[in-house]
Design a protein around this motif. Structure first.
Motif, PDB file in Angstrom:
ATOM      1  N   PHE A 148     -46.353  41.256   2.092  1.00  0.00           N
ATOM      2  CA  PHE A 148     -47.340  41.085   3.137  1.00  0.00           C
ATOM      3  C   PHE A 148     -47.612  39.420   3.401  1.00  0.00           C
ATOM      4  N   PHE A 149     -47.946  38.918   2.217  1.00  0.00           N
ATOM      5  CA  PHE A 149     -48.418  37.520   2.315  1.00  0.00           C
ATOM      6  C   PHE A 149     -47.163  36.612   2.896  1.00  0.00           C
ATOM      7  N   PRO A 150     -46.061  36.901   2.246  1.00  0.00           N
ATOM      8  CA  PRO A 150     -44.847  35.994   2.800  1.00  0.00           C
ATOM      9  C   PRO A 150     -44.785  36.117   4.385  1.00  0.00           C
ATOM     10  N   ARG A 151     -44.810  37.302   4.838  1.00  0.00           N
ATOM     11  CA  ARG A 151     -44.787  37.742   6.262  1.00  0.00           C
ATOM     12  C   ARG A 151     -45.742  37.142   6.880  1.00  0.00           C
ATOM     13  N   LEU A 152     -46.989  37.165   6.348  1.00  0.00           N
ATOM     14  CA  LEU A 152     -48.125  36.412   7.195  1.00  0.00           C
ATOM     15  C   LEU A 152     -47.791  34.802   7.358  1.00  0.00           C
ATOM     16  N   GLY A 153     -47.330  34.218   6.187  1.00  0.00           N
ATOM     17  CA  GLY A 153     -47.004  32.853   6.171  1.00  0.00           C
ATOM     18  C   GLY A 153     -46.010  32.424   7.200  1.00  0.00           C
ATOM     19  N   VAL A 154     -44.972  33.291   7.487  1.00  0.00           N
ATOM     20  CA  VAL A 154     -43.963  33.114   8.342  1.00  0.00           C
ATOM     21  C   VAL A 154     -44.572  33.054   9.925  1.00  0.00           C
ATOM     22  N   ILE A 155     -45.325  34.399   9.939  1.00  0.00           N
ATOM     23  CA  ILE A 155     -45.859  34.359  11.421  1.00  0.00           C
ATOM     24  C   ILE A 155     -46.827  33.319  11.624  1.00  0.00           C
ATOM     25  N   GLY A 156     -47.469  32.738  10.696  1.00  0.00           N
ATOM     26  CA  GLY A 156     -48.632  31.680  10.941  1.00  0.00           C
ATOM     27  C   GLY A 156     -47.746  30.245  11.267  1.00  0.00           C
ATOM     28  N   PHE A 157     -46.643  30.131  10.528  1.00  0.00           N
ATOM     29  CA  PHE A 157     -45.830  28.895  10.615  1.00  0.00           C
ATOM     30  C   PHE A 157     -45.188  28.987  12.085  1.00  0.00           C
ATOM     31  N   ALA A 158     -44.868  29.999  12.455  1.00  0.00           N
ATOM     32  CA  ALA A 158     -44.391  30.262  13.735  1.00  0.00           C
ATOM     33  C   ALA A 158     -45.274  29.820  14.777  1.00  0.00           C
ATOM     34  N   GLY A 159     -46.513  30.157  14.749  1.00  0.00           N
ATOM     35  CA  GLY A 159     -47.576  29.789  15.642  1.00  0.00           C
ATOM     36  C   GLY A 159     -47.596  28.353  15.499  1.00  0.00           C
ATOM     37  N   LEU A 160     -47.617  27.648  14.116  1.00  0.00           N
ATOM     38  CA  LEU A 160     -47.679  26.024  14.125  1.00  0.00           C
ATOM     39  C   LEU A 160     -46.576  25.560  14.938  1.00  0.00           C
ATOM     40  N   ILE A 161     -45.375  26.325  14.751  1.00  0.00           N
ATOM     41  CA  ILE A 161     -44.032  25.551  15.584  1.00  0.00           C
ATOM     42  C   ILE A 161     -44.522  25.526  17.162  1.00  0.00           C
ATOM     43  N   GLY A 162     -44.898  26.620  17.657  1.00  0.00           N
ATOM     44  CA  GLY A 162     -45.329  26.800  18.861  1.00  0.00           C
ATOM     45  C   GLY A 162     -46.279  25.710  19.212  1.00  0.00           C
ATOM     46  N   LEU A 163     -47.331  25.438  18.483  1.00  0.00           N
ATOM     47  CA  LEU A 163     -48.243  24.416  18.874  1.00  0.00           C
ATOM     48  C   LEU A 163     -47.745  23.132  18.813  1.00  0.00           C
ATOM     49  N   PHE A 164     -46.661  22.874  18.013  1.00  0.00           N
ATOM     50  CA  PHE A 164     -45.925  21.582  17.879  1.00  0.00           C
ATOM     51  C   PHE A 164     -45.106  21.371  19.245  1.00  0.00           C
ATOM     52  N   LEU A 165     -44.514  22.386  19.613  1.00  0.00           N
ATOM     53  CA  LEU A 165     -43.360  22.212  20.875  1.00  0.00           C
ATOM     54  C   LEU A 165     -44.180  22.478  22.024  1.00  0.00           C
ATOM     55  N   ALA A 166     -45.531  22.485  21.918  1.00  0.00           N
ATOM     56  CA  ALA A 166     -46.440  22.675  23.222  1.00  0.00           C
ATOM     57  C   ALA A 166     -47.204  21.396  23.568  1.00  0.00           C
ATOM     58  N   ARG A 167     -46.725  20.186  22.936  1.00  0.00           N
ATOM     59  CA  ARG A 167     -47.544  19.074  23.108  1.00  0.00           C
ATOM     60  C   ARG A 167     -47.457  18.576  24.600  1.00  0.00           C
ATOM     61  N   GLY A 168     -48.593  18.278  25.201  1.00  0.00           N
ATOM     62  CA  GLY A 168     -48.777  17.685  26.357  1.00  0.00           C
ATOM     63  C   GLY A 168     -49.141  18.539  27.555  1.00  0.00           C
ATOM     64  N   SER A 169     -48.993  19.918  27.438  1.00  0.00           N
ATOM     65  CA  SER A 169     -49.329  20.715  28.553  1.00  0.00           C
ATOM     66  C   SER A 169     -50.271  21.566  27.998  1.00  0.00           C
ATOM     67  N   LYS A 170     -51.473  21.957  28.683  1.00  0.00           N
ATOM     68  CA  LYS A 170     -52.304  22.830  28.263  1.00  0.00           C
ATOM     69  C   LYS A 170     -51.989  24.289  28.478  1.00  0.00           C
ATOM     70  N   ILE A 171     -51.135  24.433  29.316  1.00  0.00           N
ATOM     71  CA  ILE A 171     -50.552  25.951  29.872  1.00  0.00           C
ATOM     72  C   ILE A 171     -49.638  26.173  28.614  1.00  0.00           C
ATOM     73  N   LYS A 172     -48.798  25.259  28.177  1.00  0.00           N
ATOM     74  CA  LYS A 172     -47.956  25.481  26.998  1.00  0.00           C
ATOM     75  C   LYS A 172     -48.453  25.917  25.869  1.00  0.00           C
ATOM     76  N   LYS A 173     -49.753  24.986  25.708  1.00  0.00           N
ATOM     77  CA  LYS A 173     -50.676  25.363  24.474  1.00  0.00           C
ATOM     78  C   LYS A 173     -51.119  26.921  24.496  1.00  0.00           C
ATOM     79  N   LEU A 174     -51.142  27.335  25.501  1.00  0.00           N
ATOM     80  CA  LEU A 174     -51.755  28.692  25.565  1.00  0.00           C
ATOM     81  C   LEU A 174     -50.725  29.864  25.417  1.00  0.00           C
TER      82      LEU A 174
END
Length: 197
Positions: free
Chosen positions: A110-136
């Motif tokens: 469970f915890f490795p899966r949770l880590g991968v899902i959280g890391f995917a969220g951080l990647i999405g936050l990194f790729l959404a720089r500059g736009s508020k809609i992309k951050k949402l």
């Protein structure tokens, strides 16, 4: 009045014996006259009518009364808010306790899966720089994509329910816009220009 047996001196073992004592009234005692409860001075009822007279309020009592009257709407609002909030808070606390128990006894992997899902969220936050809609949109989208890889059955159910809700919201929005457009197009809503009658 009564015959009383005096103490007798004897060995200690005799004190363990039980025996009955019978009392007999004296023959030469005069008969007693009983007194009624009403005749006692303690229970005498005062004659005349009693009347309740309310004392005048002191300035302190008057100011406390005004303060209570002033605070009454606020206290009733607080009580109402508390009664509405209490069940929600109890369910939130129960959810937290259930989550804590689940995390204490998590299934394997469970915890490795949770880590991968959280890391995917951080990647999405990194790729959404500059736009508020992309951050949402990007972080939840990437997290949902990663979660759907690990939990495909739950992702299908979630997609079906979300799709139905989105369709319902879109249909309601279309109906509201259509009604507004019809009301706007009615001839009574158009204002006459100054040159026309």
């Amino acid at each position: 009045m009564f015959k009383v047996i005096q103490r007798s001196v004897g060995p200690a073992s005799l004190s363990l014996l039980t025996f009955k004592v019978y009392a007999v009234p004296k023959k030469d005692s005069p008969p007693k006259n009983s007194v009624k409860v009403d005749e006692l001075s303690l229970y005498s009822v005062p004659k005349g009518q009693s009347k309740y007279v309310e004392e005048s309020r002191s300035p302190l009592e008057e100011s406390i009364s005004q303060l209570r009257h002033y605070c009454e709407p606020y206290t009733s609002w607080c009580q109402e808010t508390y009664s509405q909030t209490k069940p929600k808070m109890q369910s939130l606390v129960q959810w937290g306790l259930d989550s804590y128990d689940y995390l204490q006894n998590a299934p394997p992997g469970f915890f490795p899966r949770l880590g991968v899902i959280g890391f995917a969220g951080l990647i999405g936050l990194f790729l959404a720089r500059g736009s508020k809609i992309k951050k949402l949109v990007y972080p939840p989208g990437f997290m949902g994509l990663a979660a759907s890889l690990y939990y495909p059955q739950q992702a299908i159910v979630f997609a079906q329910v979300s799709g139905e809700r989105l369709y319902d919201w879109g249909l309601r929005g279309y109906i509201v816009i259509e009604d507004l457009w019809k009301n706007f197009q009615k001839p009574g809503n158009v204002k006459n220009s100054p040159g026309t009658k």
